[in-house]
Design an enzyme around this catalytic site. Sequence first.
Site, PDB file in Angstrom:
ATOM      1  CB  CYS A  37      -2.369   1.641  -7.111  1.00 19.25           C
ATOM      2  SG  CYS A  37      -3.837   0.613  -6.986  1.00 19.25           S
ATOM      3  CB  CYS A 107      -9.662   1.057 -10.883  1.00 25.07           C
ATOM      4  SG  CYS A 107      -8.181   2.110 -11.128  1.00 25.07           S
TER       5      CYS A 107
HETATM    6  S1  FES Z   1      -5.605   3.338  -8.945  1.00 26.90           S
HETATM    7 FE1  FES Z   1      -5.456   1.496  -8.237  1.00 26.90          FE
HETATM    8  S2  FES Z   1      -7.328   0.867  -8.048  1.00 26.90           S
HETATM    9 FE2  FES Z   1      -7.194   2.741  -8.953  1.00 26.90          FE
END
Ligand code: FES
Lengths: 140, 243
Positions: A37, A107
């Site tokens: 991400c 995460c």
């Molecule tokens: S979406 Fe990547 S750390 Fe939460």
Amino acid sequence: MAYSDKVLDHYSNPRNVGSLDKNSNEVGTGLVGAPECGDVMKLQIRVNPVTQIIEEAKFKTFGCGSAIASSSLATEWVKGRTVDEALAIKNTEIVKELALPPVKIHCSVLAEDAIRAAIGDWKKKQGTEATEPAKVQAAQ
Amino acid sequence: MTNTFEILPQPSGQSSHQCWSCGDMRAALFCDSCGSLQPAAPTDYFTFFGWPRKLNLEMPALEREYYRLSRLLHPDLFANTTTQEQTWSLQKTSHLNDAYRTLRDPILRTEYLLRLQGLQVHEKPAGASLAAAAMGESKKGASSELLEEAFELNMQLEELQMNHKMGEHDEDLERQLAEQESALVAKLAQLDGELHQQWNQWDALANTDGLPASKILDSMVELLSRRSYLRNLVRDVKEALAD
Ligand code: FES
């Protein structure tokens, strides 16, 4: 996606945001990222050289709400623990505490990695200063 | 139901099987002899289009082939056939759409190829490195530099955003943000250029199993993760400017 109340709480009122002097010998810095991400997280600890207890922890996260909440929680959890106790913190505990859904597990992994990286960095610093910890151990 | 097919590593090459209708061999989408639609065989997206696993793709050719196959496989054409064939047509159409969507996007295409080649994309960077593991070295060094950089840029950007939000709409700030944006966009373009070079290297390989191949694949993984941090920064700076 609906965040749990605990995530929202940490997100809107994050604990221990900030930074510590990364050049200090008592400070360990962990900088980690999640390539899926593109989020990055920095977590720092200040360890009492005598007791090995983490007295202060700070973080700064550029990422999603769950990453912010996970790192905020991580700083709360490591404070007051010894380095070894802090190493035992698992991302699954964070998932449970914050009720993170499966897509947000990475995460919490980021937060666990950040704790490990910070402690690793601190340990490396102690290794180069062999005299200090040796004296401490002898005194105990 | 989009993922009827296994998209993960398959032995390369077309699976050969007999046409269920006339018994002839080696039919892919349709039987070569009688033209009947064939059951859903798990093939990767490149193979589905009948192409080798190369990263430089001609967009017009991809589009042409996509439309041609869409017409041939369209479920309407099978309205009067067996339910079996109707199901296959649906499955193949959905596979075709997935294949097209993945292959037409340069980044998705690269990620897909990396997975096909057995690399873990978007997993922990350490686990992704084939060449590094083979040579007993860790890639930590490179990626921590990258993280430092991403973190620094994020910090700078946040400061600018903060001032911006505080109502300091002065020209100086606007200029800094705009500068930041063009710097980041330029960096992204540079990365994409590097990625293109790696495509060329990959496409030129005769042997995709050796160490040179896994080195190229590893650097693509590294490059894609650098790119994802940068992409976020570009998104953030654009947001800040739009505010
Ligand atoms: S979406 Fe990547 S750390 Fe939460």
